[in-house]
Design an enzyme around this catalytic site. Structure first.
Site, PDB file in Angstrom:
ATOM      1  CD  GLU A   1      -2.783  -1.500  10.738  1.00 44.21           C
ATOM      2  OE1 GLU A   1      -3.304  -1.807   9.645  1.00 44.21           O
ATOM      3  OE2 GLU A   1      -2.433  -0.341  11.008  1.00 44.21           O
TER       4      GLU A   1
ATOM      5  CG  HIS B   1      -7.662  -1.565   8.199  1.00 50.08           C
ATOM      6  ND1 HIS B   1      -8.468  -0.669   7.535  1.00 50.08           N
ATOM      7  CD2 HIS B   1      -6.590  -0.851   8.620  1.00 50.08           C
ATOM      8  CE1 HIS B   1      -7.910   0.536   7.566  1.00 50.08           C
ATOM      9  NE2 HIS B   1      -6.777   0.455   8.222  1.00 50.08           N
TER      10      HIS B   1
ATOM     11  CD  GLU C   1      -5.960   3.546   6.711  1.00 46.20           C
ATOM     12  OE1 GLU C   1      -6.085   3.454   7.955  1.00 46.20           O
ATOM     13  OE2 GLU C   1      -5.358   2.697   6.034  1.00 46.20           O
TER      14      GLU C   1
ATOM     15  CD  GLU D   1      -2.904   1.153   2.339  1.00 48.23           C
ATOM     16  OE1 GLU D   1      -3.741   2.061   2.410  1.00 48.23           O
ATOM     17  OE2 GLU D   1      -2.825   0.255   3.199  1.00 48.23           O
TER      18      GLU D   1
ATOM     19  N   GLY E   1       3.363   2.501  10.488  1.00 49.33           N
ATOM     20  CA  GLY E   1       3.177   1.848  11.777  1.00 49.33           C
ATOM     21  C   GLY E   1       2.882   0.379  11.617  1.00 49.33           C
ATOM     22  CB  ALA E   2       0.807  -1.870  11.586  1.00 48.67           C
ATOM     23  CG  MET E   3       0.106  -3.286   4.949  1.00 48.61           C
ATOM     24  SD  MET E   3      -0.875  -1.852   4.426  1.00 48.61           S
ATOM     25  CE  MET E   3      -2.116  -2.661   3.432  1.00 48.61           C
ATOM     26  CD  GLU E   4      -4.890  -1.921   5.798  1.00 52.85           C
ATOM     27  OE1 GLU E   4      -5.515  -1.261   4.954  1.00 52.85           O
ATOM     28  OE2 GLU E   4      -3.909  -1.465   6.414  1.00 52.85           O
ATOM     29  CG  ASN E   5      -0.326  -6.764   4.215  1.00 57.15           C
ATOM     30  OD1 ASN E   5      -0.344  -5.953   3.319  1.00 57.15           O
ATOM     31  ND2 ASN E   5       0.590  -6.755   5.170  1.00 57.15           N
TER      32      ASN E   5
END
Length: 885
Positions: A304, A307, A326, A127, A267-271
Site C-alpha cells: 500500500e 502505491h 496493482e 475503490e 486487505g487494505a487501501m492505498e488512499n
C-alpha cells in the site's frame, strides 16, 4: 441494492471525459445515521471531450438534499437527479461550480463501500466505484482533482479526524463537536479519497527522507491494541527507506497515516496519505500472530505504501488498466519482501500463490487477460490474474531487458507520467525507449488470457558432444479467445552435468540467448549447445522466469540430479515437487482403480530428501521446510486436469506424507526436539525459518504415527511461547479425531474468546478438517456468538477456508458442501455483494470434477442464479461460470 441486468463496459468504447474537475471542496458533518455531505466542485469543459455534451455525474443509492450551479438552483428541466445519478443537460462551456448536498446513513451501510461506520469508527472505501456513494461525481480514474476536506464530528465519539494530504486546521465547535481540515495538494482520482473519524489509539514516529524532510508516520488502531501495532510501524519505515534506495522514490507529504478497522472488504487501501487496512494486516504480537501473519503484514504495508507512486502519483486511465497499478505494485512488494527475508523462499511462496490461484483462474470459466477487454462489474476483476500474473509480466520485462535498463525504464516512467492517468502502452513505451527494443510482441501478454504450456525436449549426441533443446509452446483456448498466438517467454536456463557440475552455455549458431536467458518467442524453437561432454539435465525456467506450465519430461534420475546439484534454489525445490507430484498422481490412479495407494519399497527421492535435510536443515531451515512440503491437493488436481476425485487425491497425498515421515523419523524427531526457547518471542526471519522446519517435522511425524504425533502436538500446544507453534500443534491435533482434538480446540477458544482476529484462526482450523462431520461442524460454528455474516474476516475465516482449503468436504459427492456455501452466498449477497461474489469464485473449477460432484456443483450454482434480486456482482460471476464452453 442494484439488481438490474449487468451492463457491459468495453475498453474499445473508452473516450475522454467531457468535463474535468480541478478542485473538490468537501464539508462532511458526521453522525451515525444522518451524515450531511456538501461538495463544491470546480469544473471546466475538457478540450479533449465533446463540446456542449451533458454532464452526467455518477451516484449510487444517494439522497440529494440540494443542488446549485454557480450559486443558483438551475431551472426545472435543466437537470434531473435520481439515487443513481445527476445530469445537467446544458452545462456552461466555461469554468463553473456545482454545490451538491447529499445525506448518508453510515451505520446502515453494510456494503462497506463509500462512507460507513465500523465498530464506532467512520471510514471510507472508494475503490473502485465507492465515491459515488458519498456524493454525485465523475467517478472514473482519469478525473484528477485537488481535494480539501473539512470533517466535523462529535468530539467524544470521534476525537481523531483524519483525511487525505496534510492537516491544515482544526478547532472546537458548540455542542461538543469539533472539526479538522485536510488538503491534498496532489491531484488524484476520487477512488483515492478517504476519511477516518473515531476513537483510536496511535503509535507514531518521525521518518526523515533522504532529502532530510521530516515525515510523521503513524498507525491508528482500536483502543487497547496499540501494543500490537509496533511491527506494522516498523514495516512502514523499512518500506519507505527501501523505496528510496531501490526505486529512488521519496515520500511527498508531511504525514503518513495507517488506520486499522475490523470491517473491511479488502486487505487494505492505498488512499493518498491515509491508508485504511483490514486490522488482520496490522495487528500482531508473538502470542496472537503467526510468522505468516508477520510476513503478510510486512508485505501488505509495503504494497500500500508503494502505491504512493505506482497508483497514486501515476494512476490508471481507466479500470481496464488496473494491472498498471496493482501488478506493478505487487512486483515491487515481492522484491521488498525478498530483500527483507530469504529471496528463494519468498519466490517459492509467490509461485505457490500464482499457481494455486491464478493458474486455476486461467484454466476455468473466469479466465481473462491481465488487461481485460470488457467487464460487467469492475469489483470482480480484482483478481489473481491482474495482481499476481500482472506482477509476473513486470518481472519478465526486467529479465528480458536486464536490471539496469529496467531501472532506467522505471525512472523514465516516473519522470514522464507523474501526475497522469496512464495506460499499459505508455508504461511499456518507457522500457522500449531506454532498451531500444520493440516490445509489441511482449505486449501480447497483457491482451491474451490463459497459461502457456511449454514442452521442452532435449537430445544429447555423446559423440559430437552437443545437446539440442527443442521448445514448443501452446496456450489453451479461454472464454472469448479460442485462438492463441505465441508469447515472448524468457527461459532462464542452465545445464547440470551427470557429475553435478554446471556446464557452460555455448549455443551453436544465431541462438536467441542473452546470457543465460533464452528468448522463446515463436511456436517452436530449436537450439544446439556445443561442448556438452556429459549427459545434462536441463534446468529450465530458473527462478520461475515466466508464468507458464513446463513439461520437461525428465525421468526420476534427472529430477534427482537437479534436486541434489542445481545451483538455482527454485529449481531444486521444483525438482523435489515434481518427484513427489509424479508419485502422488500414480497413487491417485491406483486408488481409483481399486488397487490402493501402497506399493512395495520407497521411491528413491525419499532418500534424497533425507540427505537434503541433513545438509540444508541447519543451513537454511526455511528452504528445507519448503522442499520437504508435499505438493498441495490443488497442485495434484491441476496436474490431473479433469475428472477430479478429491478423496483419492487426499488419500494419495496422505500416503506420501506418512511414508516420508516414517523414513525420516529419526531426523525429524531430532529437529523437533531441538526447539530453542529463545525463539519464543523472536519474530526475525531466521527464527521463523527454524520454526517452519520444526513444525513441518511435527506434521510429518504425526502423518507417520498419529499417536506419537498427537502426544508431541499436545505437549507443544500447551508449552508454546508463540502463536506459530501453538497453531501448528492445533492443526496437527485437529486432523486427528478424538478427545485431544476437542480439548485443544476448547482451550484455544477459552484463551482467545475475546480476540476476534485470533478466533478466526480457530474457525479456519475446524473448517479445514477433512472429515464428513465438518459440514455439520461449520453450520454449528455459524451460530457461534463470535461469528457474523456481516464481517468479511469472519466469513473468510470459516466459509472461505472451507470452500478453498477443504476440497474433500466442499466437493462432497452428496452435494452438502456446495449447498452449505450456496446458502451462505444467498444470505450474504443482499448485505455485501462484493463478499458474496468472491465466495462464488470457489466454484470456478466445478467443470473439472468427476460425476456426481460436477452435477451437484451445477445444481448449487443454478439455485443461486435463480434467486430474484441477485446483485450485479453475483450475476456477473454466475453468467461467466455457467456459460457454455
Amino acid at each position: 441494492m442494484r439488481s438490474e441486468t449487468p451492463p457491459i463496459v468495453r475498453l474499445a468504447d473508452y473516450r475522454p471525459t467531457d468535463y474535468l474537475i480541478d478542485a473538490v471542496d468537501l464539508d462532511i458533518r458526521l453522525a451515525p445515521d444522518d451524515t450531511l455531505v456538501t461538495a463544491e466542485l470546480s469544473l471546466r469543459p475538457n478540450p479533449a471531450g465533446m463540446a456542449g455534451a451533458p454532464l452526467r455525474l455518477d451516484g449510487d443509492e444517494l439522497e440529494l438534499v440540494s443542488f446549485a450551479l454557480d450559486g443558483q438552483t438551475p431551472p426545472a428541466g435543466a437537470w434531473e437527479a435520481s439515487p443513481q445519478g445527476l445530469t445537467l443537460r446544458a452545462p456552461p462551456q466555461r469554468p463553473f461550480r456545482l454545490r451538491i448536498q447529499t445525506r448518508l446513513n453510515p451505520a446502515a451501510n453494510t456494503r462497506l463501500m463509500g462512507l460507513y461506520r465500523s465498530s464506532g469508527v467512520y471510514c471510507t472505501q472508494c475503490e473502485a466505484e465507492g465515491f459515488r456513494r458519498i456524493t454525485y461525481f465523475l467517478d472514473r480514474p482519469d478525473v484528477l482533482s485537488v481535494y480539501t476536506t473539512r470533517i466535523e464530528a462529535d468530539a467524544a465519539e470521534a476525537p481523531l479526524l483524519l483525511g487525505n494530504g496534510n492537516p491544515q486546521e482544526r478547532g472546537e465547535l458548540p455542542g461538543g463537536r469539533h472539526y479538522a481540515v485536510w488538503r491534498d495538494p496532489f491531484p488524484k482520482p476520487c477512488y483515492l479519497f478517504a476519511l477516518v473519524a473515531g476513537r483510536l489509539d496511535s503509535v507514531s514516529r518521525t521518518f526523515v527522507t533522504r532529502s532530510g524532510r521530516p515525515v510523521q508516520i503513524a498507525i491508528h488502531v482500536e483502543p487497547g491494541k496499540a501494543d500490537r501495532a509496533a511491527y506494522a510501524l516498523d514495516a512502514l519505515e523499512r518500506s519507505m527507506r527501501w523505496d528510496e534506495e531501490v526505486f529512488g522514490r521519496e515520500y511527498d507529504l508531511d504525514v503518513f497515516n495507517v488506520v486499522a478497522v475490523s470491517d473491511f472488504n479488502m486487505g487494505a487501501m492505498e488512499n493518498k496519505g491515509l491508508n485504511i487496512f483490514n486490522d488482520r494486516y496490522v495487528l500482531a504480537s508473538p502470542d496472537t500472530a503467526t510468522d505468516l501473519d508477520y510476513a503478510n503484514i510486512e508485505a501488505i504495508i509495503a504494497h500500500e505504501y508503494f502505491h504512493n507512486w505506482t497508483g497514486n502519483r501515476i494512476t490508471c486511465r481507466d479500470w481496464f488498466q488496473l494491472c498498471l497499478k496493482e501488478g506493478l505494485t505487487v512486483y515491487r512488494d515481492h522484491e521488498f519482501s525478498a530483500d527483507q527475508r530469504s529471496r528463494a523462499v519468498r519466490r517459492i511462496a509467490d509461485v505457490r500463490t500464482l499457481r494455486s490461484a491464478q493458474f486455476v483462474e486461467d484454466a476455468g470459466p473466469l479466465a481473462h487477460p491481465v488487461r481485460p477487454e470488457q467487464y460487467s462489474e469492475i469489483n470482480n476483476f480484482y483478481t489473481a490474474t491482474v495482481y499476481e500474473k500482472g506482477a509476473e509480466l513486470v518481472r519478465m520485462l526486467g529479465i528480458l531487458i536486464g536490471p539496469e535498463k529496467f531501472r532506467a525504464g522505471m525512472d523514465l516512467y516516473f519522470d514522464r507520467h507523474d501526475g497522469q492517468a496512464c495506460t499499459v502502452e505508455q508504461f511499456l513505451a518507457c522500457f522500449a525507449e531506454v532498451s531500444g527494443e520493440n516490445l509489441d510482441h511482449f505486449a501480447r501478454w497483457y491482451s491474451q488470457a490463459g497459461t502457456p504450456h511449454v514442452v521442452a525436449r532435449g537430445a544429447w549426441d555423446e559423440q559430437a558432444a552437443v545437446w539440442t533443446l527443442t521448445l514448443k509452446q501452446r496456450t489453451p483456448p479461454t472464454p472469448g479467445q479460442p485462438e492463441k498466438r505465441p508469447q515472448v517467454i524468457p527461459v532462464k536456463m542452465g545445464l547440470i552435468g551427470a557429475s553435478g557440475r554446471e556446464i557452460p552455455l555455448e549455443p551453436d549458431g544465431d541462438a536467441p540467448l542473452r546470457g543465460d536467458v533464452l528468448v522463446f518467442d515463436r511456436e517452436e524453437l530449436t537450439v544446439t549447445f556445443r561442448n556438452v561432454t556429459e549427459r545434462p539435465a536441463p534446468s529450465l525456467l530458473r527462478g520461475f522466469s515466466a508464468p507458464v506450465r513446463l513439461d520437461v519430461n525428465l525421468d526420476d534420475a534427472g529430477e534427482l540430479l537437479l534436486f541434489r546439484a542445481d545451483t538455482d534454489p527454485f529449481n531444486r525445490w521444483q525438482a523435489a515437487q515434481n518427484l513427489m507430484l509424479k508419485h502422488i498422481v500414480k497413487d491417485v490412479a491406483a486408488i481409483r482403480a481399486g488397487r490402493g495407494a501402497t506399493r512395495p519399497g520407497e521411491p528413491a527421492f525419499i532418500g534424497a530428501l533425507g540427505d537434503f535435510l541433513a545438509t540444508e536443515g541447519g543451513r537454511d531451515p526455511a528452504f528445507a521446510a519448503q522442499a520437504l512440503t508435499a505438493p498441495g491437493e490443488g497442485d495434484v488436481a491441476r496436474e490431473i486436469g479433469a475428472d477430479i476425485d478429491p478423496d483419492a487425491i487426499h488419500a494419495a497425498r496422505e500416503t506420501l506424507r506418512a511414508m516420508t515421515g516414517r523414513a525420516l523419523a529419526p531426523a525429524l524427531r531430532e529437529i523437533h526436539a531441538r526447539a530453542d526457547a529463545s525463539d519464543g518471542a523472536d519474530i526475525s526471519a531466521a527464527a521463523a525459518g527454524r520454526r517452519a522446519l520444526r513444525n513441518l517435522a511435527l506434521d510429518l511425524l504425526a502423518a507417520a504415527d498419529p499417536e506419537e504425533g498427537a502426544e508431541l502436538a499436545e505437549r507443544q500446544f500447551h508449552a508454546a511461547a508463540n502463536m506459530t507453534d501453538r497453531l501448528a500443534a492445533l492443526n496437527v491435533l485437529a486432523a486427528l479425531p478424538g478427545g485431544r482434538r476437542e480439548a485443544a480446540l476448547a482451550a484455544f477458544e477459552a484463551r482467545y474468546r475475546d480476540d476476534p482476529l485470533v478466533l478466526d484462526k480457530w474457525f479456519a482450523v475446524q473448517a479445514m478438517i477433512p472429515e464428513p462431520d465438518t459440514v455439520a461442524r461449520v453450520r454449528r460454528l455459524m451460530e457461534h456468538p463470535a461469528f457474523t455474516l456481516t464481517n468479511p474476516n469472519r466469513v473468510r475465516a470459516l466459509l472461505s477456508a472451507f470452500s478453498l482449503s477443504n476440497p474433500t468436504q466442499f466437493a462432497r459427492r452428496d452435494g452438502e458442501g456446495f449447498a452449505l456455501v450456496a446458502d451462505a452466498i444467498l444470505a450474504i449477497d443482499p448485505k455485501n455483494p462484493q463478499v458474496a461474489s468472491r465466495m462464488l469464485t470457489a466454484f470456478r473449477s466445478w467443470r473439472t470434477l468427476e460425476e456426481p460432484r460436477r452435477d451437484q456443483a451445477l445444481a448449487a450454482l443454478q439455485r443461486i442464479a435463480a434467486r430474484p434480486g441477485l446483485s450485479i456482482d453475483a450475476q456477473d460471476i454466475l453468467t461467466r461460470m455457467l456459460a457454455t464452453k
